[in-house]
Scaffold this active site. Structure first.
Site, PDB file in Angstrom:
ATOM      1  N   TYR A 135      -4.197 -26.032   5.411  1.00 13.78           N
ATOM      2  CA  TYR A 135      -5.304 -25.068   5.382  1.00 13.78           C
ATOM      3  C   TYR A 135      -4.832 -23.633   5.522  1.00 13.78           C
ATOM      4  O   TYR A 135      -5.458 -22.715   4.984  1.00 13.78           O
ATOM      5  CB  TYR A 135      -6.382 -25.432   6.415  1.00 13.78           C
ATOM      6  CG  TYR A 135      -7.285 -26.498   5.856  1.00 13.78           C
ATOM      7  CD1 TYR A 135      -8.399 -26.149   5.103  1.00 13.78           C
ATOM      8  CD2 TYR A 135      -6.971 -27.836   5.995  1.00 13.78           C
ATOM      9  CE1 TYR A 135      -9.194 -27.118   4.518  1.00 13.78           C
ATOM     10  CE2 TYR A 135      -7.751 -28.817   5.416  1.00 13.78           C
ATOM     11  CZ  TYR A 135      -8.869 -28.461   4.674  1.00 13.78           C
ATOM     12  OH  TYR A 135      -9.645 -29.409   4.092  1.00 13.78           O
ATOM     13  N   HIS A 147     -10.590  -6.866  10.353  1.00 12.13           N
ATOM     14  CA  HIS A 147      -9.347  -6.508  11.054  1.00 12.13           C
ATOM     15  C   HIS A 147      -9.541  -6.812  12.534  1.00 12.13           C
ATOM     16  O   HIS A 147     -10.555  -6.427  13.115  1.00 12.13           O
ATOM     17  CB  HIS A 147      -9.057  -5.018  10.841  1.00 12.13           C
ATOM     18  CG  HIS A 147      -7.977  -4.469  11.727  1.00 12.13           C
ATOM     19  ND1 HIS A 147      -6.739  -5.056  11.841  1.00 12.13           N
ATOM     20  CD2 HIS A 147      -7.950  -3.389  12.549  1.00 12.13           C
ATOM     21  CE1 HIS A 147      -6.006  -4.353  12.689  1.00 12.13           C
ATOM     22  NE2 HIS A 147      -6.719  -3.342  13.143  1.00 12.13           N
ATOM     23  N   GLU A 206      -9.773   3.526  11.741  1.00 12.72           N
ATOM     24  CA  GLU A 206      -9.166   2.463  10.946  1.00 12.72           C
ATOM     25  C   GLU A 206      -9.908   2.227   9.630  1.00 12.72           C
ATOM     26  O   GLU A 206      -9.536   1.346   8.860  1.00 12.72           O
ATOM     27  CB  GLU A 206      -9.086   1.175  11.771  1.00 12.72           C
ATOM     28  CG  GLU A 206      -8.097   1.320  12.932  1.00 12.72           C
ATOM     29  CD  GLU A 206      -7.731   0.019  13.607  1.00 12.72           C
ATOM     30  OE1 GLU A 206      -8.654  -0.744  13.938  1.00 12.72           O
ATOM     31  OE2 GLU A 206      -6.534  -0.218  13.811  1.00 12.72           O
ATOM     32  N   HIS A 242       0.750  -4.768  15.426  1.00 12.24           N
ATOM     33  CA  HIS A 242      -0.632  -4.272  15.470  1.00 12.24           C
ATOM     34  C   HIS A 242      -1.641  -5.414  15.308  1.00 12.24           C
ATOM     35  O   HIS A 242      -2.362  -5.719  16.253  1.00 12.24           O
ATOM     36  CB  HIS A 242      -0.764  -3.186  14.390  1.00 12.24           C
ATOM     37  CG  HIS A 242      -2.100  -2.528  14.297  1.00 12.24           C
ATOM     38  ND1 HIS A 242      -2.282  -1.313  13.697  1.00 12.24           N
ATOM     39  CD2 HIS A 242      -3.331  -2.915  14.711  1.00 12.24           C
ATOM     40  CE1 HIS A 242      -3.566  -0.970  13.751  1.00 12.24           C
ATOM     41  NE2 HIS A 242      -4.210  -1.931  14.361  1.00 12.24           N
ATOM     42  N   HIS A 281      -7.515  -7.407  16.601  1.00 16.98           N
ATOM     43  CA  HIS A 281      -6.344  -7.352  17.476  1.00 16.98           C
ATOM     44  C   HIS A 281      -6.328  -8.651  18.289  1.00 16.98           C
ATOM     45  O   HIS A 281      -6.211  -8.628  19.508  1.00 16.98           O
ATOM     46  CB  HIS A 281      -6.415  -6.151  18.426  1.00 16.98           C
ATOM     47  CG  HIS A 281      -6.390  -4.815  17.760  1.00 16.98           C
ATOM     48  ND1 HIS A 281      -6.504  -3.640  18.455  1.00 16.98           N
ATOM     49  CD2 HIS A 281      -6.245  -4.468  16.453  1.00 16.98           C
ATOM     50  CE1 HIS A 281      -6.442  -2.610  17.604  1.00 16.98           C
ATOM     51  NE2 HIS A 281      -6.291  -3.094  16.383  1.00 16.98           N
TER      52      HIS A 281
HETATM   53 ZN   LIG Z   1      -6.215  -2.019  14.660  1.00 17.87          ZN
END
Ligand SMILES: [Zn+2]
Length: 212
Positions: A121, A94, A75, A161, A96
């Site tokens: 916010y 990033h 990634e 994702h 999940h």
């Molecule tokens: Zn990912």
């Protein structure tokens, strides 16, 4: 290694432990990077964010080539796309995280602004969150989609994702991605309730005051 890089390594590991402790980084999911003088530092492949070691982090040069430390996750191309698109970007996170991933699976999201205006916010920290079209992880098309969206948006939601958020600092990227996860969580929590959304005038006022 200079003082800034040593400090960035410590901060990445601390943040990874915080994300893991809060249940935001299931298994070995999620990755964190910080721009440094010789390129950027990144969490390695198959690493649990809760058990990172400063000396094992991957180092990539400005072009995204692995030059030191453990191998980076596949990634890393998402991070490279964001750094290339945003000159002011100092860090990328990033995750999940469950609620944001669930939200990323919903039909009918506005690709230019995925969340309804519920809290000030979310608007202040996230701006308009873009939906990035689905492509298989590791597919070069996904990085191309991210690059395109990152020119206009610092907070992205990869379809089916999860979220990718850029910040000028690691702290600002971390605060924003947690705000994104909480926004998704609130959305699900409010299902079946009548929501009083912020008005267009209230949203415009927030954007004028807080969003550059
Ligand atoms: Zn990912």
């Amino acid at each position: 290694m200079n003082e800034n890089e040593r400090d960035a390594r410590e901060r990445i590991c601390r943040l990874g432990a915080q994300f893991a402790a809060r249940g935001l980084a299931p298994g070995t999911s999620g990755n964190i990077s910080v721009r440094i003088e010789r390129g950027w530092l990144m969490t390695p492949t198959n690493a649990s964010l809760g058990a990172l070691e400063p000396a094992s982090l991957s180092v990539l040069d400005a072009a995204g080539m692995h030059v030191d430390g453990n191998a980076p996750t596949k990634e890393h191309v998402l991070h490279r796309a964001v750094y290339a698109a945003r000159a002011d970007c100092g860090a990328v996170v990033h995750l999940h995280s469950t609620h944001a991933v669930g939200y990323a699976c919903l039909e009918g999201l506005d690709p230019g602004d995925v969340f309804p205006p519920m809290t000030p916010y979310a608007i202040m920290r996230l701006g308009r969150v873009a939906l990035v079209p689905y492509a298989r992880p590791g597919d070069s098309r996904l990085a191309a989609f991210v690059a395109e969206a990152a020119h206009e948006h610092h907070a992205l939601l990869l379809a089916n994702h999860g979220p990718v958020v850029a910040g000028t600092t690691l702290d600002s990227a971390a605060a924003a991605i947690e705000e994104l996860e909480e926004s998704a969580k609130l959305y699900f929590l409010m299902q079946g309730h009548r929501v009083r959304h912020l008005t267009q005038a209230q949203v415009s006022e927030l954007r004028a005051a807080f969003v550059s």
